[in-house]
Write a protein that holds these residues in place. Structure first.
Motif, PDB file in Angstrom:
ATOM      1  N   TRP A  22       0.816  -1.210   0.000  1.00  0.00           N
ATOM      2  CA  TRP A  22       0.000   0.000   0.000  1.00  0.00           C
ATOM      3  C   TRP A  22       0.853   1.265   0.000  1.00  0.00           C
ATOM      4  CZ3 TRP A  22      -5.297  -0.376  -0.389  1.00  0.00           C
ATOM      5  CH2 TRP A  22      -5.838  -1.644  -0.196  1.00  0.00           C
ATOM      6  N   SER A  23       0.237   2.362  -0.439  1.00  0.00           N
ATOM      7  CA  SER A  23       0.951   3.636  -0.552  1.00  0.00           C
ATOM      8  C   SER A  23       1.386   4.198   0.795  1.00  0.00           C
ATOM      9  CB  SER A  23       0.060   4.668  -1.266  1.00  0.00           C
ATOM     10  OG  SER A  23      -1.145   4.866  -0.545  1.00  0.00           O
ATOM     11  N   ASN A  24       0.745   3.795   1.890  1.00  0.00           N
ATOM     12  CA  ASN A  24       1.130   4.293   3.216  1.00  0.00           C
ATOM     13  C   ASN A  24       2.209   3.436   3.869  1.00  0.00           C
ATOM     14  OD1 ASN A  24      -0.268   2.002   3.886  1.00  0.00           O
ATOM     15  ND2 ASN A  24      -1.867   3.037   5.082  1.00  0.00           N
ATOM     16  N   GLY A  25       2.825   2.544   3.093  1.00  0.00           N
ATOM     17  CA  GLY A  25       3.898   1.697   3.604  1.00  0.00           C
ATOM     18  C   GLY A  25       3.442   0.397   4.229  1.00  0.00           C
ATOM     19  N   SER A  26       2.155   0.155   4.231  1.00  0.00           N
ATOM     20  CA  SER A  26       1.631  -1.078   4.834  1.00  0.00           C
ATOM     21  C   SER A  26       1.792  -2.269   3.896  1.00  0.00           C
ATOM     22  CB  SER A  26       0.150  -0.909   5.176  1.00  0.00           C
ATOM     23  OG  SER A  26      -0.051   0.159   6.064  1.00  0.00           O
ATOM     24  N   PHE A  27       1.901  -3.427   4.527  1.00  0.00           N
ATOM     25  CA  PHE A  27       1.990  -4.700   3.812  1.00  0.00           C
ATOM     26  C   PHE A  27       0.991  -5.667   4.429  1.00  0.00           C
ATOM     27  CE2 PHE A  27       3.692  -9.067   4.142  1.00  0.00           C
ATOM     28  CZ  PHE A  27       3.693  -9.432   2.800  1.00  0.00           C
ATOM     29  N   GLU A  28       0.272  -6.398   3.570  1.00  0.00           N
ATOM     30  CA  GLU A  28      -0.682  -7.402   4.040  1.00  0.00           C
ATOM     31  C   GLU A  28      -0.336  -8.766   3.468  1.00  0.00           C
ATOM     32  OE1 GLU A  28      -5.141  -5.951   4.453  1.00  0.00           O
ATOM     33  OE2 GLU A  28      -4.289  -5.345   2.531  1.00  0.00           O
ATOM     34  N   PHE A  29      -0.604  -9.788   4.252  1.00  0.00           N
ATOM     35  CA  PHE A  29      -0.417 -11.162   3.792  1.00  0.00           C
ATOM     36  C   PHE A  29      -1.539 -12.020   4.361  1.00  0.00           C
ATOM     37  CE2 PHE A  29       1.131 -15.503   4.600  1.00  0.00           C
ATOM     38  CZ  PHE A  29       1.465 -15.885   3.307  1.00  0.00           C
ATOM     39  N   ALA A  30      -2.068 -12.927   3.530  1.00  0.00           N
ATOM     40  CA  ALA A  30      -3.078 -13.877   4.000  1.00  0.00           C
ATOM     41  C   ALA A  30      -2.811 -15.236   3.374  1.00  0.00           C
ATOM     42  CB  ALA A  30      -4.475 -13.403   3.635  1.00  0.00           C
ATOM     43  N   SER A  31      -2.998 -16.282   4.162  1.00  0.00           N
ATOM     44  CA  SER A  31      -2.836 -17.639   3.656  1.00  0.00           C
ATOM     45  C   SER A  31      -3.721 -18.574   4.467  1.00  0.00           C
ATOM     46  CB  SER A  31      -1.371 -18.088   3.742  1.00  0.00           C
ATOM     47  OG  SER A  31      -1.184 -19.317   3.074  1.00  0.00           O
ATOM     48  N   VAL A  32      -4.124 -19.678   3.846  1.00  0.00           N
ATOM     49  CA  VAL A  32      -4.961 -20.674   4.516  1.00  0.00           C
ATOM     50  C   VAL A  32      -4.471 -22.055   4.119  1.00  0.00           C
ATOM     51  CG1 VAL A  32      -7.300 -21.496   4.969  1.00  0.00           C
ATOM     52  CG2 VAL A  32      -6.952 -19.123   4.258  1.00  0.00           C
ATOM     53  N   TYR A  33      -4.314 -22.910   5.112  1.00  0.00           N
ATOM     54  CA  TYR A  33      -4.014 -24.319   4.854  1.00  0.00           C
ATOM     55  C   TYR A  33      -4.954 -25.148   5.716  1.00  0.00           C
ATOM     56  CZ  TYR A  33      -1.810 -28.881   4.949  1.00  0.00           C
ATOM     57  OH  TYR A  33      -1.591 -30.232   4.867  1.00  0.00           O
ATOM     58  N   SER A  80       4.064 -22.315   3.498  1.00  0.00           N
ATOM     59  CA  SER A  80       4.809 -23.430   2.906  1.00  0.00           C
ATOM     60  C   SER A  80       3.941 -24.681   2.791  1.00  0.00           C
ATOM     61  CB  SER A  80       6.068 -23.720   3.726  1.00  0.00           C
ATOM     62  OG  SER A  80       5.735 -24.072   5.059  1.00  0.00           O
ATOM     63  N   LYS A  81       3.095 -24.929   3.791  1.00  0.00           N
ATOM     64  CA  LYS A  81       2.199 -26.089   3.718  1.00  0.00           C
ATOM     65  C   LYS A  81       1.179 -25.918   2.601  1.00  0.00           C
ATOM     66  CE  LYS A  81       2.614 -27.448   8.569  1.00  0.00           C
ATOM     67  NZ  LYS A  81       1.923 -27.549   9.889  1.00  0.00           N
ATOM     68  N   ARG A  82       0.706 -24.686   2.435  1.00  0.00           N
ATOM     69  CA  ARG A  82      -0.254 -24.432   1.369  1.00  0.00           C
ATOM     70  C   ARG A  82       0.389 -24.645  -0.005  1.00  0.00           C
ATOM     71  NH1 ARG A  82      -5.096 -22.018   0.436  1.00  0.00           N
ATOM     72  NH2 ARG A  82      -5.352 -21.076  -1.625  1.00  0.00           N
ATOM     73  N   ARG A  83       1.598 -24.156  -0.184  1.00  0.00           N
ATOM     74  CA  ARG A  83       2.280 -24.330  -1.472  1.00  0.00           C
ATOM     75  C   ARG A  83       2.446 -25.810  -1.818  1.00  0.00           C
ATOM     76  NH1 ARG A  83       4.280 -19.918  -3.867  1.00  0.00           N
ATOM     77  NH2 ARG A  83       4.698 -18.058  -2.581  1.00  0.00           N
ATOM     78  N   LEU A  84       2.854 -26.591  -0.843  1.00  0.00           N
ATOM     79  CA  LEU A  84       3.058 -28.020  -1.085  1.00  0.00           C
ATOM     80  C   LEU A  84       1.740 -28.696  -1.425  1.00  0.00           C
ATOM     81  CD1 LEU A  84       4.871 -30.514  -1.107  1.00  0.00           C
ATOM     82  CD2 LEU A  84       4.511 -30.701   1.371  1.00  0.00           C
ATOM     83  N   TRP A  85       0.683 -28.366  -0.678  1.00  0.00           N
ATOM     84  CA  TRP A  85      -0.639 -28.959  -0.913  1.00  0.00           C
ATOM     85  C   TRP A  85      -1.122 -28.668  -2.330  1.00  0.00           C
ATOM     86  CZ3 TRP A  85      -5.306 -25.580  -0.337  1.00  0.00           C
ATOM     87  CH2 TRP A  85      -6.487 -26.266  -0.613  1.00  0.00           C
ATOM     88  N   LEU A  86      -1.063 -27.405  -2.743  1.00  0.00           N
ATOM     89  CA  LEU A  86      -1.582 -27.031  -4.055  1.00  0.00           C
ATOM     90  C   LEU A  86      -0.684 -27.535  -5.185  1.00  0.00           C
ATOM     91  CD1 LEU A  86      -2.974 -23.435  -3.474  1.00  0.00           C
ATOM     92  CD2 LEU A  86      -4.248 -25.550  -3.819  1.00  0.00           C
ATOM     93  N   SER A  87       0.616 -27.523  -4.976  1.00  0.00           N
ATOM     94  CA  SER A  87       1.527 -28.040  -6.004  1.00  0.00           C
ATOM     95  C   SER A  87       1.254 -29.511  -6.265  1.00  0.00           C
ATOM     96  CB  SER A  87       2.979 -27.834  -5.577  1.00  0.00           C
ATOM     97  OG  SER A  87       3.282 -26.464  -5.462  1.00  0.00           O
ATOM     98  N   THR A  88       0.994 -30.260  -5.202  1.00  0.00           N
ATOM     99  CA  THR A  88       0.677 -31.681  -5.348  1.00  0.00           C
ATOM    100  C   THR A  88      -0.678 -31.869  -6.012  1.00  0.00           C
ATOM    101  OG1 THR A  88       1.961 -32.178  -3.348  1.00  0.00           O
ATOM    102  CG2 THR A  88       0.401 -33.856  -4.104  1.00  0.00           C
ATOM    103  N   LEU A  89      -1.666 -31.104  -5.564  1.00  0.00           N
ATOM    104  CA  LEU A  89      -3.030 -31.218  -6.081  1.00  0.00           C
ATOM    105  C   LEU A  89      -3.092 -30.908  -7.574  1.00  0.00           C
ATOM    106  CD1 LEU A  89      -5.795 -31.792  -4.645  1.00  0.00           C
ATOM    107  CD2 LEU A  89      -6.148 -29.321  -4.613  1.00  0.00           C
TER     108      LEU A  89
END
Length: 577
Positions: A59-70, A166-175
């Motif tokens: 974001w322009s105000n210097g903020s960073f967001e991250f979301a993930s679900v496994y 990392s768990k999400r990446r492995l799950w989706l890469s396999t799927l």
């Protein structure tokens, strides 16, 4: 696979939609049990991307967001933010809030926990069915939810979001490892595979199933799951069979297969006023088509026997409950059970019922004048042909002959009663007097899908399909013909375009040898979907804008059509019956 400005991410029954207008969560869901949001500032979004690991936004105000679900372990992080974030959460099975020594709060709900941690104090307000929170952030906020057997991982995720990523990446890469196609087709595979979920120890949802969209429609529907099963048969036929099992086990004693199966009785009661997991309605009977597909891919005696028993009882229910004039045509009693919800097809029938409900008292429960719908009866015809086909395979010749005779009666009634030669079109009719409801919709094209239309009728329907003033809009096949006075290209079932209607029509064209026309229809749809890189519930028929729920299950039917084009699959119903 990386997509810019995709703001949705899901796991098992936990899902997140990032706010499209500012920092924060537009929605956080834990199935039908938890729904909430967190709202921050409306800074300018500089860049955003979604990939297998999660969503990152700058974001322009210097903020960073991250979301993930496994699974049901979800993490949301805001860094570099200074300001106030407010939120409110509604919680079914609310178990209360406790404050922990590290300054975080722990929220217990049915099935799991949520934890919120900030580097500043949290201002809490406990509500009857949840809580509200105001947070004055000076740097960082973390929100973690966990359900089922993942609650022990909540502390790890709270301190290090990379474990979830990392768990999400492995799950989706396999799927997705064996998935082929261009980016749009890969996105569709992602949608159908990740919309799958399981609810351990549930009384009604005993088997894994696909939610239509984990961000809007968070339980199981009858015709949606039938479409899902057809697509899944290209990936794993056992998974495709499993998709249908809850539909069999939730069949009612009178034979009705219900419209939907809720995750909670409270949700069903709040919408339908019924203390059960399912309402009193059914939905378009696409189930037999799905059964035929999966058994054509892989024959399984046990599954076939369960399926034919369920389909026979279901057909008996239609005969006893939805054919008041004994003409072999069957009626819808409620707009929602048609699957076409607010379609103009039902406007006049609803008005007639509301003006004089006593007139229809002999029918029992209903909300509109009974309508013998052309698409419903085309599917009933196919259901009977498929029952007959299965019965012969299982050695039940007498039953097979009986259902073939019933199918023939319905086909003759459709051609005799619903066809209007002047317009060259099939219309719905009122049960009470067979008056035509002259509203042109793609329901007529299901006579091609089922093979009921004569060759001459099919030729006339194809002319309607490719007329730009009717159904050949920018996104083809609007749910109401563009020359109807009720047409609204952005109206839900009043002019938007839906992929399932394209799918019926595509296969219908191929049934009658219109292969080039079918390809033309599919290619136009793929072109518009590819421009937005979406697999949405529906699309504005005049400009192609994606609308409705994101990541919608039955829109992945484009996979089945693409496979048919390549000769690697497809229904081929007429050849198989």
């Amino acid at each position: 696979m990386r997509i810019s400005n995709k703001f949705e991410i899901s796991g098992n029954i936990t899902s997140i939609i990032m706010s499209s207008t500012g920092i924060g969560l537009s929605k956080l869901f834990y199935g039908e049990y938890v729904e909430g949001e967190l709202r921050g500032s409306n800074a300018t979004l500089l860049r955003s991307y979604w990939d297998f690991g999660g969503i990152r936004r700058y974001w322009s105000n210097g903020s960073f967001e991250f979301a993930s679900v496994y699974g049901d372990l979800a993490v949301y992080v805001v860094r570099g933010y200074r300001g106030i974030i407010q939120g409110e959460f509604k919680v079914r099975g609310f178990g209360g809030i406790s404050e922990l020594s590290d300054g975080s709060i722990n929220v217990k709900h049915e099935g799991g926990f949520m934890r919120i941690k900030s580097n500043q104090p949290l201002n809490l307000k406990v509500l009857d069915n949840g809580f509200a929170v105001t947070i004055n952030i000076n740097g960082e906020l973390r929100v973690v939810t966990a359900g089922g057997d993942q609650v022990n991982d909540i502390d790890k995720a709270l301190n290090d979001e990379s474990q979830v990523e990392s768990k999400r990446r492995l799950w989706l890469s396999t799927l997705m490892s064996n998935v082929n196609g261009d980016d749009l087709i890969k996105l569709c595979w992602y949608v159908i595979l990740t919309n799958r979920c399981s609810v351990p120890n549930h009384q009604a949802l005993r088997k894994p199933f696909n939610m239509p969209s984990k961000y809007v429609f968070k339980h199981q529907w009858l015709w949606d799951s039938s479409f899902h099963s057809i697509v899944l048969s290209h990936y794993d036929v056992n998974m495709a069979m499993e998709e249908l099992e809850n539909l069999f086990t939730n069949q009612k004693p009178d034979g009705r297969i219900p419209h939907e199966i809720f995750m909670s009785k409270e949700a069903c009661k709040s919408f339908w006023g019924i203390d059960d997991y399912s309402p009193w309605t059914t939905q378009p009977p696409v189930l037999a088509v799905a059964v035929d597909r999966v058994l054509s891919v892989k024959w399984d005696d046990d599954f076939a026997k369960r399926a034919i028993n369920a389909l026979m009882k279901y057909d008996e229910w239609f005969r006893s409950q939805r054919d008041g004039d004994s003409d072999y045509l069957y009626s819808y009693f409620d707009p929602l059970e048609s699957g076409w919800d607010n379609s103009p097809r039902w406007d006049e029938a609803t008005r007639r019922f509301n003006e004089n409900p006593q007139r229809y008292g002999r029918y029992g429960k209903l909300t509109m004048a009974p309508i013998e719908a052309v698409d419903l009866n085309s599917l009933i015809y196919l259901q009977r042909r498929i029952i007959a086909k299965l019965a012969r395979r299982l050695g039940e010749v007498k039953a097979a002959n009986y259902y073939d005779e019933l199918a023939d009666e319905t086909a003759r009634a459709i051609r005799r009663i619903t066809w209007n030669n002047e317009d060259g079109f099939f219309y719905d009719v009122y049960e009470e007097n067979h008056e035509l409801i002259r509203v042109k919709t793609p329901a007529a094209f299901l006579t091609l899908f089922s093979g009921i239309a004569t060759g001459e009728q099919a030729e006339k329907l194809v002319v309607h399909l490719f007329n730009p003033r009717e159904f050949w809009t920018m996104f083809p096949l609007p749910s109401v013909s563009a020359d109807e006075p009720t047409y609204d290209p952005a109206g839900y079932w009043r002019g938007r375009s839906w992929i399932n209607l394209v799918w019926f029509t595509y296969h219908g064209l191929r049934n009658y040898g219109y292969y080039n026309e079918a390809s033309r229809l599919l290619n136009k749809v793929l072109e518009v979907m590819g421009k937005s890189m979406t697999c949405s519930e529906n699309y504005n028929s005049s400009n192609g804008e994606p609308m409705g729920a994101p990541d919608f299950g039955w829109s992945t039917l484009v996979i089945d059509m693409v496979m048919s084009e390549s000769g690697k699959g497809g229904l081929g119903l007429m050849g198989s019956l």
